[in-house]
Enzyme design. Structure first.
Site, mmCIF file in Angstrom:
data_model
loop_
_atom_site.group_PDB
_atom_site.id
_atom_site.type_symbol
_atom_site.label_atom_id
_atom_site.label_comp_id
_atom_site.label_asym_id
_atom_site.label_seq_id
_atom_site.Cartn_x
_atom_site.Cartn_y
_atom_site.Cartn_z
ATOM 1 N N TYR A 269 -8.689 -22.699 13.413
ATOM 2 C CA TYR A 269 -8.165 -21.953 12.273
ATOM 3 C C TYR A 269 -7.617 -22.933 11.246
ATOM 4 O O TYR A 269 -6.823 -23.822 11.593
ATOM 5 C CB TYR A 269 -7.057 -20.999 12.730
ATOM 6 N N ASP B 40 -7.291 -31.354 10.700
ATOM 7 C CA ASP B 40 -6.262 -30.370 10.399
ATOM 8 C C ASP B 40 -5.147 -30.551 11.423
ATOM 9 O O ASP B 40 -5.240 -30.089 12.558
ATOM 10 C CB ASP B 40 -6.848 -28.957 10.473
ATOM 11 N N LYS C 206 4.015 -27.431 8.869
ATOM 12 C CA LYS C 206 4.972 -27.085 9.920
ATOM 13 C C LYS C 206 6.094 -28.114 10.070
ATOM 14 O O LYS C 206 7.102 -28.031 9.372
ATOM 15 C CB LYS C 206 4.237 -26.825 11.228
#
Length: 441
Positions: free
Chosen positions: A151, A246, A279
């Site tokens: 994702y 990612d 994050k």
């Protein structure tokens, strides 16, 4: 304000959920929060401190979500709170550069050697889609390769499932995404070297980039094999495509230098071309980034032709939160202690499951973990789909009832923070032991 946990009183979580459903689609502002996968009423959190959070009924939980990864120090770390409060007093947003943007860029680049320049943004989705646009702009090519089960945010070209074969491209997985938007996205199986080689043989001259999670946290926890990562690097180099890692989830979570630092120990000279972060670098505030070599990053406006902008990019409060977080996690021994705590949790859960005769496989790195109700760890998304969903739902609710909050979905990784204590780990294992015994009957 305190709320009784007496079960005879009205459930405020349910009350709030009913109010929310009348105003917000599904009652939540991000789908996985809705508990649709596991059933039941989502918990509305009122406050959190350290490794614990409390819902609207006053029920305390040991938190293994950590805001889906950012809270590596736990909630309300004193140094981070102090930095955020000071920044807030100075101003929420200026729409102009600040010194902290430079300081945060310096702090990140110091730990991630593949990044010579960086652009700060506000979300992982924004960082991912911007990195892909940059790859296309830098190479002049249209096509991208991603992997089933990875994702990268909800940008249109990334909401894609596999086509019928390598000669065809993906199909949109969301309404509102026209077929022509995803016609240049090729979706392959994770950890399948032969399929990746075939894709480049068919489409190599048109491939702008390969984007992947080095540890796929939306398949629960599935890491890329060393052979797969090495071959991806080789193929991208040979065909002039960019390799994008990612690391929104893994960056500063699995190791100080991210997952790429772990692969660099196994693959001589390994570096991605672009890295996407989020994050942890924001410490819980909306902040993300993407970066790479100077020659590629200088293709971005205002220096180059690839446009990207954001009103709140480099927000002064968010950068203060991120800087304070990075200061704490760069202290000597931080990751050794965090990894040891995570392994203790995984070992305890595995032993409890096996004692009850429940299939259970685990993996972890740094402060990130995953577990599967299977005998062996899966290597790709189709294998993940074979796990026992009904049994997981029983496990989730059993833990929740005992004050342990894990992800309310089979396909999400979990997170340990430096605030988790030995007592928290022991209580979690004891709660799991009780639930596993019920699952074996």
């Amino acid at each position: 304000m305190t709320h009784s946990t007496d079960p005879d009183l009205t459930d405020r979580n349910q009350q709030l959920f009913e109010r929310a459903q009348a105003l917000i689609p599904g009652g939540v502002n991000s789908p996985v929060r809705a508990f649709r996968a596991v059933g039941g009423t989502p918990r509305f959190i009122e406050r959190a401190r350290g490794a614990h959070m409390w819902d609207a009924n006053g029920q305390r939980y040991i938190d293994y979500i950590g805001s889906w990864g950012p809270m590596i120090l736990g909630h309300g770390h004193p140094a981070v709170v102090e930095a955020v409060q000071k920044a807030a007093l100075e101003g929420f947003s200026f729409g102009a550069p600040t010194e902290r943007e430079v300081e945060l860029a310096e702090a990140i680049i110091a730990q991630v050697p593949s990044m010579e320049m960086i652009r700060l943004v506000s979300s992982g989705t924004e960082a991912g889609m911007s990195a892909i646009r940059l790859a296309r702009g830098a190479t002049g090519r249209p096509k991208i390769i991603k992997f089933n089960g990875c994702y990268h945010g909800h940008a249109d070209s990334l909401l894609v499932k596999a086509g019928s074969g390598l000669a065809t491209f993906g199909h949109a997985t969301s309404a509102g995404v026209p077929p022509e938007v995803v016609q240049h996205t090729l979706v392959l199986e994770y950890n399948d070297v032969a399929q990746l080689e075939q894709a480049f043989a068919l489409h190599g001259p048109d491939v702008a980039c390969v984007i992947m999670e080095p540890i796929a946290g939306n398949m629960n926890f599935v890491r890329a094999s060393t052979a797969f990562m090495q071959r991806a690097r080789e193929l991208c180099t040979a065909h002039g495509a960019l390799l994008i890692l990612d690391e929104v989830m893994t960056g500063f979570r699995v190791a100080l230098g991210g997952a790429q630092s772990l692969y660099a120990q196994q693959i001589p000279g390994f570096r991605p071309d672009l890295t996407v972060l989020g994050k942890v670098i924001g410490g819980g505030m909306p902040l993300a980034a993407f970066g790479g070599p100077r020659a590629v990053m200088e293709q971005l406006a205002p220096l180059g032709p690839v446009y990207q902008a954001g009103t709140l990019s480099g927000n002064p409060v968010a950068t203060a939160c991120g800087l304070a977080t990075l200061h704490e996690i760069t202290q000597p021994g931080f990751y050794d202690r965090l990894a040891a705590r995570t392994r203790a949790l995984m070992d305890g859960l595995k032993n409890a499951a096996r004692a009850a005769g429940v299939p259970f496989a685990t993996d972890s790195e740094g402060g990130m973990f995953g577990f599967f109700l299977m005998d062996e760890l899966p290597q790709n998304y189709p294998q993940v789909l074979t796990t026992d969903g009904a049994r997981f739902n029983r496990l989730f609710h059993g833990l929740l009832e005992r004050g342990v909050y894990v992800a309310p979905a089979l396909y999400e990784a979990g997170f340990v923070s430096s605030a988790h204590t030995d007592e928290d780990i022991e209580q979690t294992i004891e709660a799991a032991r009780s639930v596993f015994e019920s699952l074996s009957k």
